[in-house]
Scaffold this motif. Sequence first.
Motif, short mmCIF file in Angstrom:
data_model
loop_
_atom_site.label_atom_id
_atom_site.label_comp_id
_atom_site.label_asym_id
_atom_site.label_seq_id
_atom_site.Cartn_x
_atom_site.Cartn_y
_atom_site.Cartn_z
N GLU A 36 0.79 -0.81 -0.33
CA GLU A 36 0.08 0.13 -0.60
C GLU A 36 0.88 0.79 0.00
O GLU A 36 2.24 1.11 0.67
N PRO A 37 0.48 2.40 -0.94
CA PRO A 37 1.30 3.35 -0.81
C PRO A 37 1.82 4.12 0.40
O PRO A 37 0.33 4.12 2.05
N LYS A 38 2.46 5.07 0.96
CA LYS A 38 3.25 4.89 2.43
C LYS A 38 3.16 6.75 2.31
O LYS A 38 4.21 7.35 1.24
N ALA A 39 1.91 6.84 2.72
CA ALA A 39 1.17 8.27 2.08
C ALA A 39 2.14 9.68 3.23
O ALA A 39 2.48 8.88 4.09
N GLN A 56 11.61 17.34 -0.91
CA GLN A 56 13.15 16.68 -0.07
C GLN A 56 12.79 16.99 1.53
O GLN A 56 12.72 16.05 2.20
N THR A 57 12.57 18.42 1.62
CA THR A 57 12.38 18.52 3.22
C THR A 57 10.76 17.65 3.90
O THR A 57 10.89 17.86 4.99
N ARG A 62 11.97 12.87 5.59
CA ARG A 62 11.31 12.17 6.84
C ARG A 62 11.08 10.75 6.90
O ARG A 62 10.11 10.26 6.99
N THR A 63 12.03 9.61 5.85
CA THR A 63 11.53 8.44 5.27
C THR A 63 13.75 7.54 5.41
O THR A 63 13.68 8.76 4.57
#
Length: 342
Positions: A36-39, A56-57, A62-63
């Motif tokens: 499933e898409p990681k939103a 980028q920001t 954040r991942t």
Amino acid sequence: MAYQNEEVATLKFPVLIGDIGGTNARFAILVDSYAEPKAFPNVRTADFATIDEAIQTAILDRTSILPRSALLAVAGPVDGDEIDLTNCDWVVRPKQMFESLGLEEIVVLNDFEAQALAVVALGPEHMEKIGGGERDEAAGRVVLGPGTGLGVAGLVHARHMWIPVPGEGGHMDIGPRTPRDHEVWPNIEPIEDRISGEQILCGRGLVNVYRAVAKTDGEEAVLSTPAEVTSAALAGSDPVAVEALKLFVTCLGRTAGDLALVFMSRGGVYLTGGIAQKIVPALTNGDFRAAFDDKAPHRQLMETMPVYVITHPLAALTGLAAYARTPARFGVETDGRRWRKG
């Protein structure tokens, strides 16, 4: 012209998918064809100078997942290596993204192309029906959505695949029909002496209509934002707002009906975006459907065509994810819209 099922070129996973509108951008990462898409939280376009900075920001920082490809849907025509957004200052430069974001491959589609893909990716639990008969599962479809602007796309089924037809249908002329329309229309703000769909059927368009109704009746326009007009209209607390939303819904029905005739949309007409979701009570009270059906000499035909409000909050991302997983299912033209590093 290369279509995906003729020369299937599957995107390399992980894939960054993005739906970039005039006001908000929504992103997710698809790790593989089964996940499933990681939103990620929505991004306001005004908060970042460039799309590269935003990705980028708000996403990559954040991942730990590093996307290899990007599949982006943007609000505007895709033409050349520098893609200007219609209602936003961002410019998409795919070749620059290879260096700034470490991507290997980028595909850029029109944002309502992605909405069209979503129509066949979403189930009935994400749709609210507004009249009409049962849809023909293999027939043409239309998607339109008032938002920052007015997005329009078609979807046709041919050669065992779904082919989205992007365009700039939100800029078609729209004119008065009733005596009351003829009173209000001279007070709607034009662009270069013409009133297009976007001057009425979007957020700022709703405010335009509200001000025009107020001016026509010699009333003070005390509300200034689409949210204020919508809330007052649905609550019945401001008669000018009530009439403005009624005219908005009627014009949306007229436009949707016109497009349904263009595409012979026996597969349905789909209203998408945040505004449509917020005004479902106004869309289902009969004004929309009456305007949609009022297409003599084809009223009987119109009455058979179903209309749906897409209620999924991330419909475009769902459409993009479906395309990334199974590109051969969709006839998406990639010529001039696909960039590969090196």
